[in-house]
Enzyme design. Structure first.
Site, short mmCIF file in Angstrom:
data_model
loop_
_atom_site.label_atom_id
_atom_site.label_comp_id
_atom_site.label_asym_id
_atom_site.label_seq_id
_atom_site.Cartn_x
_atom_site.Cartn_y
_atom_site.Cartn_z
N ARG A 178 0.82 -1.25 0.15
CA ARG A 178 -0.01 0.07 0.03
C ARG A 178 0.88 1.26 -0.02
O ARG A 178 1.56 1.64 0.87
CB ARG A 178 -0.79 -0.11 1.37
CG ARG A 178 -1.80 1.42 1.24
CD ARG A 178 -2.93 0.98 2.11
NE ARG A 178 -2.53 1.11 3.74
CZ ARG A 178 -3.58 0.98 4.59
NH1 ARG A 178 -4.80 1.21 4.44
NH2 ARG A 178 -2.89 1.24 6.09
N ASP A 464 -3.49 2.86 14.21
CA ASP A 464 -2.80 3.53 12.91
C ASP A 464 -3.34 4.93 12.98
O ASP A 464 -3.94 5.31 13.70
CB ASP A 464 -2.83 2.81 11.64
CG ASP A 464 -4.09 2.78 10.98
OD1 ASP A 464 -5.05 3.50 11.26
OD2 ASP A 464 -4.12 2.18 10.02
#
Length: 566
Positions: A178, A464
Site C-alpha cells: 500500500r 494507526d
C-alpha cells in the site's frame, strides 16, 4: 554534466547518482543507494512528470467538493455516470495467485514485521507505506530495502535483545503493497524543484526493483499486487490505471499484470464504487471496507453540518445502519463485477497476562468476522499474527474450501440501498469519557508517530493514523458546535475550558501510564501541542499527518547539522 547529489560532508565522498531534474535531500546510505539507482529514479521522475498535472487537478477537485459539502450539499450517486452503474460488465478475471485471500495481515514495512507477517499463516501481507508507517526518510527507504530483500529471499533479522534470528519460512503470505495517498508529498526527493508525490515514489521504487521477482516467485506470471488508499473520486482511480499501464509498458509485461484492491474509506467514494472499479477494470481485484478511515471521512465531510454529529466513536460500529449499508453495497458491487469484497480490520492485540480478557477480546473478533463472512465478504484483515487462526477458522467454517463467495453470495437485496441509507445519522450518545479517550489516544499516537512509529499498541488495540484522525476531527466538531455531552446525565457542553482541562488531566494520566522517564524523553508534549492546536483550529485541516510531516522531514547533513522544514 555532473548529476550527482553531492556529498553530505567533506569527510565522505558518497553520493546518489541522480538523473536530470532530480535531487535527493535525504541522508546517504549504501543500502538506500541500491534502491535509489539512477534508472529507478528516472522511472519515478517520468511518472511524476507525466501525471503531476492530473494529480494537481484531482486534488483541486477535492477542494471544490469540500466547499460544496461545507455549503450544505450532500454526497450522492452521480447522475452523469448512471450508465456505468446500471450496465452489466465485469472486471478482468482475478489471477489465480490472488484467488484465495481469506485472511490478510497488515503492518508497516520494518524488517522484523515484514518477516513475521509473511510467516504469520495469513494468506496475504499488506505491507504498508501509508497509515501504519511514520514516513521518515529512514522508514521509507529501509522499507524498500526490506521488501526487496524479502522478494529476493535474502531477508533476515537478528534481534540482539532476544538473541534470536528471524528468517522466512518455506511457505509465506502473498505480498501486497500500500503506497501513500495522493495528497502526501515526499519532501526528501525533489523533481524539477518540487517535492515528489509520495505514492509515486513508493509505487515506482517498489515496482522498478521487484516486478520481475514478484511475478516469478509469488504472482505466477501476474503482479505486483497493491492496495490503493484514500480515493474520493473515479478520476483518481483513472490516474492509477494510467500509472499501471505506463509501468507495464516500461517493464514490457502484459497489460493487466498489475492488480490492486481499492480501499473504500472515504464517504464520497461509497457512491462511486462501480465507477472506481470501471476505471480499474483491467487491474482490479476488489474493494475493501476501510472502516476506521470511513468514519473519519464521515465527520470530515459533514464538518459544517451540526445536525450530523457522531456519538462516541466506540459506539460507531458496523451494526450502525450507515455502516452496514456501506458494507452491504460494497459486497453487492464487487460480486456483480466479479471481484473480491474485503472486510474490515480486527485491531485487537492478544492480552498475554489476562486469559479471561484475552478470550473476551477473541470472542469479539470471532463475532465480527462471522458477521462479515455471513454478509458475503470474501476475506478479512487482522492487525496481529495472534488473531490469524481465529479469523481463518471462522471464514473456513462458512466458506469451507471455496476461495471466495463471488458466485454464491450476490446480495441482490443491497441493490435497493439508497443515498439516505448511506448517510443515515448514527445513533448513540456523547460522553466526557469519549472526549477523554479521543484526546488520550490522539496524543499518544501522534507522539509515537513523531518518534518514528506509525503502528502503535494502545489499550489492547493496534492503532494507526485512522484512529488519531477520528479522534481529532470528532474533538474539533464537538468543540466547534459546543455539543452537549448527552450521555453523562449532567448536560455539560464541550467548550475550550472543558477541553483544556481534559488535555491537562489526560497528559497527567499518560505520564502516569508510561512513566516519567519515557514521558520526558518521548514527543508527548510536542504531540499535545499539535493535537490540541488541530482540535481548536478555526478551520479543520484535511489531514493531521500533513502538518505533522514537517516535524519528521530531515534534509541531508551539511557541515554536521540537519535542516528541518518546520
Amino acid at each position: 554534466m555532473d548529476h550527482r547529489t553531492h556529498p553530505p560532508s567533506a569527510v565522505t565522498e558518497s553520493y546518489y547518482d541522480v538523473p536530470d531534474g532530480v535531487d535527493i535531500l535525504g541522508r546517504y546510505d549504501e543500502e538506500f543507494a541500491i534502491i535509489l539507482k539512477k534508472d529507478a529514479l528516472k522511472f519515478v521522475a517520468d511518472l511524476q512528470r507525466e501525471f503531476r498535472s492530473d494529480i494537481k487537478y484531482a486534488l483541486e477537485k477535492r477542494k471544490e467538493a469540500k466547499k460544496r459539502y461545507n455549503e450544505g450539499a450532500l454526497p450522492g450517486f452521480d447522475p452523469a455516470t448512471s450508465h456505468i452503474r446500471e450496465e452489466e460488465w465485469v472486471c478482468a478475471p482475478v489471477p489465480p495467485a490472488a484467488a484465495d485471500r481469506k485472511v490478510e495481515i497488515t503492518g508497516p514495512v520494518d524488517r522484523k514485521m515484514v518477516i513475521n507477517a509473511l510467516n504469520s499463516g495469513a494468506k496475504v501481507f499488506m505491507a504498508d507505506f501509508e497509515d501504519a508507517l511514520s514516513p521518515s526518510w529512514e522508514n521509507l527507504m529501509s522499507g524498500q530495502v526490506n521488501l526487496k530483500d524479502a522478494l529476493d529471499g535474502t531477508i533476515s533479522f537478528h534481534d540482539k535483545v532476544r538473541n534470536k534470528v528471524y528468517k522466512l519460512n518455506e511457505q509465506t503470505a502473498k505480498l501486497f503493497v500500500r503506497p501513500r495517498g495522493w495528497h502526501l508529498p515526499e519532501a526528501h526527493i525533489l523533481i524539477d524543484g518540487e517535492p515528489a508525490t509520495g505514492c509515486l515514489v513508493d509505487f515506482g521504487l517498489y515496482f522498478y526493483h521487484n516486478y520481475s521477482a514478484f511475478r516469478r516467485t509469488q504472482g505466477a506470471g501476474f503482479g505486483p499486487f497493491f492496495y490503493l488508499p484514500k480515493m474520493e473520486h473515479p478520476r483518481e482511480a483513472k490516474i492509477w490505471n494510467s500509472v499501471f499501464e505506463k509501468a507495464e509498458n516500461v517493464a514490457g509485461i502484459e497489460r493487466g499484470s498489475i492488480r490492486a484492491t481499492v480501499l473504500i474509506e472515504t464517504l464520497p467514494a461509497v457512491f462511486q464504487m462501480n465507477e472506481i472499479l470501471y476505471e480499474l477494470k483491467d487491474h482490479s481485484v476488489g474493494l475493501n471496507c476501510g472502516r476506521w478511515d470511513y468514519i473519519f471521512s464521515y465527520v470530515k465531510t459533514f464538518q459544517a453540518h451540526p445536525d450530523r454529529l457522531l456519538p462516541d466513536r466506540v459506539q460507531v460500529g458496523m451494526t450502525q445502519h450507515f455502516m452496514k449499508s456501506y458494507s452491504d453495497l460494497l459486497i453487492r458491487t464487487c460480486h456483480r463485477r466479479g471481484v473480491h469484497a474485503m472486510g474490515g480490520m480486527a485491531a485487537q492485540i492478544p492480552i498475554k497476562d489476562d486469559p479471561v480478557a484475552n478470550e473476551a477480546a477473541l470472542e469479539l473478533v470471532r463475532k465480527d468476522k462471522l458477521r462479515e463472512v455471513k454478509a458475503g465478504h470474501d476475506r478479512t484483515w487482522a492487525a496481529h499474527p495472534g488473531l490469524i487462526p481465529a479469523c481463518m477458522e471462522v471464514f473456513n467454517n462458512i466458506m469451507s474450501n471455496a476461495p471466495h463467495q463471488i458466485e454464491t453470495v450476490k446480495r441482490e437485496d443491497a441493490a435497493n440501498i439508497t443515498e439516505e441509507d448511506l448517510l443515515q445519522i448514527p445513533v448513540g450518545v456523547r460522553t466526557e469519557e469519549g472526549l477523554r479517550l479521543n484526546t488520550r489516544v490522539g496524543i499518544q499516537y501522534l507522539a509515537a508517530w513523531l518518534s518514528g512509529s506509525g503502528c502503535v499498541p494502545l489499550y489492547n488495540l493496534m492503532e494507526d493514523a485512522a484512529t488519531a484522525e477520528i479522534s481529532r476531527v470528532q474533538n474539533w466538531q464537538w468543540l466547534k458546535y459546543e455539543v452537549e455531552l448527552n450521555g453523562d446525565g449532567v448536560g455539560e457542553k464541550v467548550n475550550k475550558e472543558l477541553f483544556d482541562r481534559v488535555v491537562e488531566e489526560e497528559m497527567g494520566r499518560i505520564e502516569k501510564e508510561v512513566g516519567t522517564e519515557k514521558f520526558e524523553k518521548g514527543n508527548y508534549k510536542e504531540a499535545c501541542k499539535i493535537f490540541a492546536r488541530q482540535c481548536t483550529s478555526p478551520e479543520l485541516d484535511d489531514f493531521l499527518t500533513l502538518e505533522a510531516y514537517d516535524y519528521i522531514v530531515l534534509h541531508r547533513p551539511k557541515e554536521g547539522t540537519f535542516k528541518t522544514l518546520n
